[in-house]
Design an enzyme around this catalytic site. Sequence first.
Site, short mmCIF file in Angstrom:
data_model
loop_
_atom_site.label_atom_id
_atom_site.label_comp_id
_atom_site.label_asym_id
_atom_site.label_seq_id
_atom_site.Cartn_x
_atom_site.Cartn_y
_atom_site.Cartn_z
N LEU A 36 0.82 -1.22 0.00
CA LEU A 36 0.00 0.00 0.00
C LEU A 36 0.85 1.27 0.00
CD1 LEU A 36 -2.98 -1.08 2.33
CD2 LEU A 36 -2.80 -1.24 -0.16
N ALA A 76 4.44 -4.78 -8.87
CA ALA A 76 4.84 -3.95 -7.73
C ALA A 76 6.15 -3.20 -7.97
CB ALA A 76 4.95 -4.81 -6.47
N TYR A 143 15.19 3.48 -13.87
CA TYR A 143 13.91 2.77 -13.94
C TYR A 143 13.96 1.69 -15.02
CZ TYR A 143 9.17 1.79 -15.53
OH TYR A 143 8.04 1.14 -15.94
N LYS A 147 14.20 -2.68 -14.75
CA LYS A 147 13.32 -3.66 -15.42
C LYS A 147 14.14 -4.59 -16.31
CE LYS A 147 9.24 -2.17 -13.97
NZ LYS A 147 8.19 -3.00 -13.36
N HIS A 191 1.70 11.38 -15.38
CA HIS A 191 1.34 10.89 -16.71
C HIS A 191 0.39 11.85 -17.43
CE1 HIS A 191 2.67 7.17 -14.66
NE2 HIS A 191 3.31 7.06 -15.81
N ARG A 223 3.24 9.09 -28.60
CA ARG A 223 3.30 7.90 -27.75
C ARG A 223 2.22 6.90 -28.17
NH1 ARG A 223 7.28 9.88 -26.86
NH2 ARG A 223 8.35 10.44 -24.95
N ARG A 284 11.00 18.03 -21.61
CA ARG A 284 11.34 17.29 -20.38
C ARG A 284 12.53 16.39 -20.73
NH1 ARG A 284 6.70 13.43 -17.89
NH2 ARG A 284 7.35 12.13 -19.64
N GLY A 286 14.99 13.48 -21.32
CA GLY A 286 14.85 12.03 -21.51
C GLY A 286 13.63 11.59 -22.30
N ASP A 287 12.87 12.53 -22.88
CA ASP A 287 11.69 12.14 -23.66
C ASP A 287 12.06 11.91 -25.12
OD1 ASP A 287 9.67 12.13 -21.77
OD2 ASP A 287 9.11 14.23 -22.09
N1 UFG Z 1 3.77 15.26 -21.12
C1 UFG Z 1 3.49 16.62 -21.19
N2 UFG Z 1 2.99 17.22 -20.07
C2 UFG Z 1 2.78 16.56 -18.90
C3 UFG Z 1 3.07 15.17 -18.84
C4 UFG Z 1 3.58 14.56 -19.97
O1 UFG Z 1 3.67 17.25 -22.23
O2 UFG Z 1 2.35 17.19 -17.92
C5 UFG Z 1 4.28 14.59 -22.32
C6 UFG Z 1 5.64 13.94 -22.09
O3 UFG Z 1 6.67 14.89 -22.33
C7 UFG Z 1 5.59 12.81 -23.11
C8 UFG Z 1 4.11 12.43 -23.17
O4 UFG Z 1 3.41 13.54 -22.62
O5 UFG Z 1 5.98 13.29 -24.35
C9 UFG Z 1 3.78 11.19 -22.34
O6 UFG Z 1 4.33 11.36 -21.05
P1 UFG Z 1 4.00 10.36 -19.84
O7 UFG Z 1 4.75 10.87 -18.66
O8 UFG Z 1 2.53 10.18 -19.72
O9 UFG Z 1 4.59 8.97 -20.33
P2 UFG Z 1 6.07 8.59 -20.80
O10 UFG Z 1 5.96 8.32 -22.28
O11 UFG Z 1 7.08 9.55 -20.39
O12 UFG Z 1 6.34 7.30 -19.94
C10 UFG Z 1 5.73 6.07 -20.17
C11 UFG Z 1 5.54 5.36 -18.87
C12 UFG Z 1 6.85 5.10 -18.19
C13 UFG Z 1 7.74 4.36 -19.14
C14 UFG Z 1 7.83 5.04 -20.46
C15 UFG Z 1 8.49 4.13 -21.44
O13 UFG Z 1 4.72 6.12 -18.02
O14 UFG Z 1 6.64 4.32 -17.05
O15 UFG Z 1 6.55 5.32 -20.99
O16 UFG Z 1 9.35 4.80 -22.19
F1 UFG Z 1 9.00 4.32 -18.65
#
Ligand code: UFG
Length: 331
Positions: A36, A76, A143, A147, A191, A223, A284, A286-287
């Site tokens: 939890l 988990a 992260y 995995k 997210h 995505r 952001r 690492g995107d």
């Molecule tokens: N984004 C925004 N604004 C926000 C949040 C996200 O513009 O407030 C953008 C991010 O820059 C990204 C997209 O929306 O381009 C999706 O972002 P998320 O954070 O929703 O998801 P991620 O693609 O970064 O991450 C997901 C999973 C992770 C995993 C990754 C795999 O949530 O656990 O995919 O690469 F590691």
Amino acid sequence: MNTGVVLVVGGAGYIGSHMVKYLREAGREVVVLDNLSSGYRDAVAGVPLVEGDMGDRAVLDVLFQRYAVDAVMHFAGYIEVGESVRDPGKYYRNNVSHTLELLDAMVRHGVDKLIFSSTAAVYGEPCYKPIDESHPREPINPYGRSKQMVEAILADYERAHGLRSVSLRYFNAAGADPEGELAERHDPETHLIPIILEAAAGKRPHIAVYGRDYPTADGTCVRDYVHVQDLCRAHLLALEHLRQGAASAAFNLGNGGGFSVQQVIDVAREVTGQPIAVVDEARREGDPAVLVADATAAREVLGWQPVHDRLEPIIEHAWKAGQEILYQDFE
Ligand code: UFG
């Protein structure tokens, strides 16, 4: 068919709780192990819940003695990329070291089937797209590395102990229970879709778009959003696959189609009827620009066919669940 009890580790969290409901609707007996730390007790109301940590050997031994566990599903993991960079120890301790305790308990108690929640983050920066399972695995954050390490450990455990596993590499898990009983509830939420919907619900003033200068059609990141129920279906198929005697494998789970951040915002505006204010911010870290799955293997080997390959149902269900569970305070 004698199916035994499915142990869902992390069953009170977002994807785990959807899995628990899905398994029960499929007639499976379930027990949940969850500490939890980020799960919610009410997400598993009426389901046997062992409150404890998968890193706790004593808890595991009692659980495996009490329940006739036939297979384990492991949800988990800590999942925040940014946090993993700031605090790698937290990720390696929980996601790797505590997972080892779980695997050792399975070996001790003769449980030989595991479905493991892996991630597209094991691939790192895409070399080509869509990404298939043979794409190089060079994660760019702790992260993803945590995995990847577990996937490697699982291969060794199969050789040494006969513990067979399916690692499911999720792309962007999204959506919620269509009945609105379960939602995506992360604290803090990072997210895209839940943040957009919080803005629609008045819980946030706006959504920040991280970068409009990517090499994509509208400049925002693309995505592959996959409905949580489609993920659940894949888990059940993966379990059947192991029950039929298959060897360990890893599969991508995604729709194979991508949507940009701007497209997600546009669909959310339509679904919610709310204007949703947007603020443009810097990229952001690492995107990658585009992350899209080639999930052919899951389709061909597991017979997986995602039902929700459009954004509308994903966002509709997340919005409905949010209204049922998350936004009441803001109305
Ligand atoms: N984004 C925004 N604004 C926000 C949040 C996200 O513009 O407030 C953008 C991010 O820059 C990204 C997209 O929306 O381009 C999706 O972002 P998320 O954070 O929703 O998801 P991620 O693609 O970064 O991450 C997901 C999973 C992770 C995993 C990754 C795999 O949530 O656990 O995919 O690469 F590691």
